[in-house]
Design an enzyme around this catalytic site. Structure first.
Site: not given
Length: 140
Positions: A72, A115
């Site tokens: 956006h 991670a």
């Protein structure tokens, strides 16, 4: 484009970390999404508005988001439109579970991303990087 020997795990029994759900691949009009030979992804969302390329033998852990645009305009409602910039992930890269890789990033060959990391800038080849934002912790 999906190369030979690409593995796409998309269910919980294929990887216990796939609790987030199925793999989702999206390429917008004129965009390229390239999964090179021997790479593997597991329960990921990969969104290409320009280019997302994952190199040969690279592995992307469960629940990762790889997105080459802001999705956006920033700030919302601004006239500038949606910005997009290519993502290139080198060969032999390992991206740990639940990472986010954002627009304009290049990850060098042989890099390891820990991670849960958020990758917002380029990561050189043959390093371990982790954190939010991801930074280099060790050379391999």
């Amino acid at each position: 484009m999906i190369g030979e020997r690409v593995t796409i795990n998309s269910c919980r029994w294929s990887n216990p970390l796939n609790a987030a759900g199925a793999t989702s691949l999206f390429a917008g009009d004129g965009a390229k999404l390239i999964l090179n030979p021997g790479c593997g992804i597991s329960g990921c969302q990969i969104i290409a508005h320009t280019l997302v390329e994952i190199g040969e033998r690279s592995l992307v852990g469960a629940g990762c988001l790889i997105c080459d645009s802001d999705m956006h305009e920033v700030p919302l409602g601004s006239p500038g439109g949606v910005r997009s910039s290519p993502i290139r992930i080198g060969s032999g890269v390992f991206i740990g579970a639940r990472c986010i890789v954002l627009k304009g990033v290049t990850i060098g060959d042989g890099a390891v991303i820990g991670a849960g990391s958020v990758v917002v800038s380029d990561i050189p080849a043959n390093v371990i990087a982790a954190g939010n934002p991801a930074v280099v912790h060790k050379e391999l």
